[in-house]
Design a protein around this motif. Structure first.
Motif, short mmCIF file in Angstrom:
data_model
loop_
_atom_site.label_atom_id
_atom_site.label_comp_id
_atom_site.label_asym_id
_atom_site.label_seq_id
_atom_site.Cartn_x
_atom_site.Cartn_y
_atom_site.Cartn_z
N ARG A 174 25.67 -1.81 10.16
CA ARG A 174 24.87 -0.67 10.49
C ARG A 174 23.50 -0.82 10.18
NH1 ARG A 174 29.80 1.94 8.36
NH2 ARG A 174 31.08 2.37 10.11
N THR A 175 23.07 -1.27 8.83
CA THR A 175 21.84 -1.38 8.45
C THR A 175 21.07 -2.36 9.37
OG1 THR A 175 22.61 -0.91 6.04
CG2 THR A 175 20.47 -2.04 6.30
N GLN A 176 21.65 -3.48 9.51
CA GLN A 176 21.02 -4.50 10.33
C GLN A 176 20.63 -3.93 11.68
OE1 GLN A 176 20.14 -8.00 10.11
NE2 GLN A 176 19.12 -7.38 11.88
N ILE A 177 21.41 -2.89 12.31
CA ILE A 177 21.32 -2.65 13.94
C ILE A 177 20.06 -1.55 13.72
CG2 ILE A 177 22.20 -1.14 15.74
CD1 ILE A 177 24.60 -3.06 15.40
N LYS A 178 20.29 -0.73 12.70
CA LYS A 178 19.31 0.37 12.49
C LYS A 178 17.67 -0.31 12.22
CE LYS A 178 22.47 3.99 11.38
NZ LYS A 178 22.89 4.89 10.12
N GLU A 179 17.83 -1.03 11.44
CA GLU A 179 16.41 -1.86 10.95
C GLU A 179 15.88 -2.59 12.03
OE1 GLU A 179 16.68 -3.71 7.22
OE2 GLU A 179 17.10 -1.89 6.37
N GLN A 180 16.77 -3.39 12.68
CA GLN A 180 16.33 -4.36 13.70
C GLN A 180 17.40 -4.66 14.71
OE1 GLN A 180 14.35 -8.06 12.38
NE2 GLN A 180 13.54 -8.58 14.47
N PRO A 181 17.54 -3.88 15.72
CA PRO A 181 18.65 -3.81 16.74
C PRO A 181 18.75 -4.95 17.49
CG PRO A 181 17.23 -2.26 17.46
CD PRO A 181 16.55 -2.90 16.36
N ILE A 182 17.48 -5.90 17.70
CA ILE A 182 17.47 -7.05 18.38
C ILE A 182 17.35 -8.20 17.36
CG2 ILE A 182 16.40 -8.61 20.12
CD1 ILE A 182 15.35 -6.06 21.47
N PHE A 183 18.64 -8.85 17.21
CA PHE A 183 18.78 -9.93 16.09
C PHE A 183 19.84 -11.03 16.58
CE2 PHE A 183 21.72 -6.81 15.28
CZ PHE A 183 22.90 -7.42 14.76
N ASP A 184 19.71 -12.12 15.95
CA ASP A 184 20.45 -13.02 16.37
C ASP A 184 21.44 -13.72 15.24
OD1 ASP A 184 18.85 -14.62 14.67
OD2 ASP A 184 17.93 -15.67 16.58
N LEU A 185 22.33 -14.72 15.56
CA LEU A 185 23.37 -15.01 14.54
C LEU A 185 22.46 -15.71 13.30
CD1 LEU A 185 26.27 -15.54 13.91
CD2 LEU A 185 26.00 -17.77 14.55
N TYR A 186 21.28 -16.12 13.31
CA TYR A 186 20.63 -16.46 12.23
C TYR A 186 20.26 -15.68 11.30
CZ TYR A 186 16.44 -18.54 9.79
OH TYR A 186 15.60 -18.80 8.86
N HIS A 187 19.68 -14.38 11.85
CA HIS A 187 19.13 -13.48 10.98
C HIS A 187 20.50 -12.69 10.46
CE1 HIS A 187 15.72 -13.65 14.06
NE2 HIS A 187 15.13 -13.36 12.71
N TRP A 188 21.53 -12.71 11.20
CA TRP A 188 22.61 -11.81 10.52
C TRP A 188 23.26 -12.90 9.36
CZ3 TRP A 188 25.26 -7.76 9.47
CH2 TRP A 188 26.61 -7.86 9.38
N THR A 189 23.35 -14.16 9.63
CA THR A 189 23.71 -14.94 8.51
C THR A 189 22.87 -14.82 7.32
OG1 THR A 189 24.52 -16.72 10.14
CG2 THR A 189 24.31 -17.42 7.83
N LYS A 190 21.59 -14.65 7.41
CA LYS A 190 20.47 -14.43 6.31
C LYS A 190 20.89 -13.14 5.55
CE LYS A 190 16.68 -15.90 6.13
NZ LYS A 190 15.08 -15.99 6.31
#
Length: 371
Positions: A100-116
């Motif tokens: 939820r935090t990831q989507i609210k902060e930056q909704p366009i992201f990829d697997l690299y950003h998610w893994t980090k």
């Protein structure tokens, strides 16, 4: 998430809206396109429109109770599945707050950003067998609010074969009023049996003018925005990365200039030193450099054959191209593109950087004298 918060993609937005209005929503849909094409935001906006209690002609209302729940990613009939690092958690639920935090902060992201975000060791995440059991369990429950139940599976190509096979039956014969939305960067990595059970929605890359407008809106000058848009290849994530760190952009420019100089001089020691330097970058940094090199090759061609009318470069790049562009011609342009495309392909498959970039050097040395 509303459609109006997503730049471009008007044709696909209209298709999704008409699907809901017509009451013929396919039970399993595959959003296929790079993460930087806004595949996940489009899927979320589609879900919000489905649940909205006061739908407009072109968007959800954004104000009703259902819209607010979807926007907060807290709707009881909306479920998520996404890759997890198995040593941290084999299922999605414990990582939902980070999601939820990831989507609210930056909704366009990829697997690299998610893994980090989820793992400081950056280990490879997957969607494993235990997660497939969780999906079946969640969808066996009745809808809390009496409408649709939606399961969104992000980066569906990361399902391991056991997980994918366990979902085949429920994908083919889902419970009543159950929707599957699969989001994938690369549909070819999915099992054919999974693809055959879904309606595939191709999410195209952005036109350069849309990317340029997004970049300019962030306060960047028009000339630099044109350069960033040209390098991004229609990918908003790539544009954001280039925008976010100009020191890295300067590094890539200097690395490219250095590569061409040592290869033109046939300076073998210089080539080996260069290979050492670029292989010290992170894997993602190496891939981004290769993309930058492709950009400079394309801009060289445009400078040579369009009298500079179509080039999209910064002032520093333009100064370099004034002397360099003549070394890229129809005699070697395809060779250069093949070199860097192959390098990107092998980096994606964990090639050893130092060896790979040493090979790149010797190939560039051969072709730069063929102009």
């Amino acid at each position: 998430m509303q459609f109006n918060s997503i730049p471009g993609q008007e044709e696909l937005k209209s298709h999704l809206i008409e699907e809901v209005k017509g009451g013929k929503i396919s039970h399993a849909q595959l959003f296929a396109g790079k993460s930087g094409h806004a595949t996940l935001p489009l899927a979320l906006a589609f879900i919000q429109y489905i649940f909205c209690e006061d739908k407009g002609e072109k968007d959800s209302c954004g104000k009703c109770a259902s819209c607010k729940k979807v926007d907060d990613l807290q709707h009881p009939d909306l479920h998520f599945s996404f890759p997890t690092v198995q040593t941290l958690s084999k299922i999605t639920n414990p990582l939902l707050p980070l999601w939820r935090t990831q989507i609210k902060e930056q909704p366009i992201f990829d697997l690299y950003h998610w893994t980090k975000r989820i793992d400081d060791k950056e280990r490879k995440p997957i969607i494993g067998t235990e997660e497939s059991l969780e999906i079946v369990k969640k969808l066996a429950l009745k809808s809390y609010e009496g409408g649709y139940k939606v399961m969104l599976i992000w980066m569906a190509e990361e399902m391991n074969p056991t997980c994918a096979n366990k979902l085949l039956k429920i994908l083919e014969e889902p419970p009543a009023k159950t929707l599957f939305l699969l989001v994938t960067d690369d549909p070819d990595k999915l099992l054919i049996t999974i693809r055959s059970r879904t309606q595939i929605l191709r999410v195209s890359s952005y036109p350069m003018d849309v990317i340029q407008q997004v970049v300019e809106n962030s306060g960047i000058t028009r000339q630099l925005a044109e350069s960033i848009a040209a390098r991004s290849n229609g990918n908003l994530i790539d544009a954001q990365q280039i925008m976010g760190d100009q020191s890295e952009a300067n590094l890539f420019r200097e690395l490219f200039i250095q590569l061409m100089r040592v290869c033109f001089k046939k300076d073998v020691n210089g080539m080996l030193d260069w290979s050492e330097q670029v292989s010290a970058l992170s894997r993602e940094g190496q891939k981004q450099f290769v993309q930058y090199a492709l950009h400079m090759v394309r801009q060289s061609l445009l400078k040579n054959y369009t009298q500079d009318m179509l080039t999209r470069v910064s002032q520093e790049e333009a100064a370099f191209l004034n002397n360099f562009a003549r070394f890229i011609s129809n005699n070697n342009a395809l060779d250069f593109m093949e070199i860097f495309n192959d390098a990107h392909y092998h980096l994606d498959r964990n090639a050893y950087g130092k060896l790979l970039f040493t090979q790149v050097c010797f190939q560039v040395m051969r072709f730069i004298h063929r102009a």
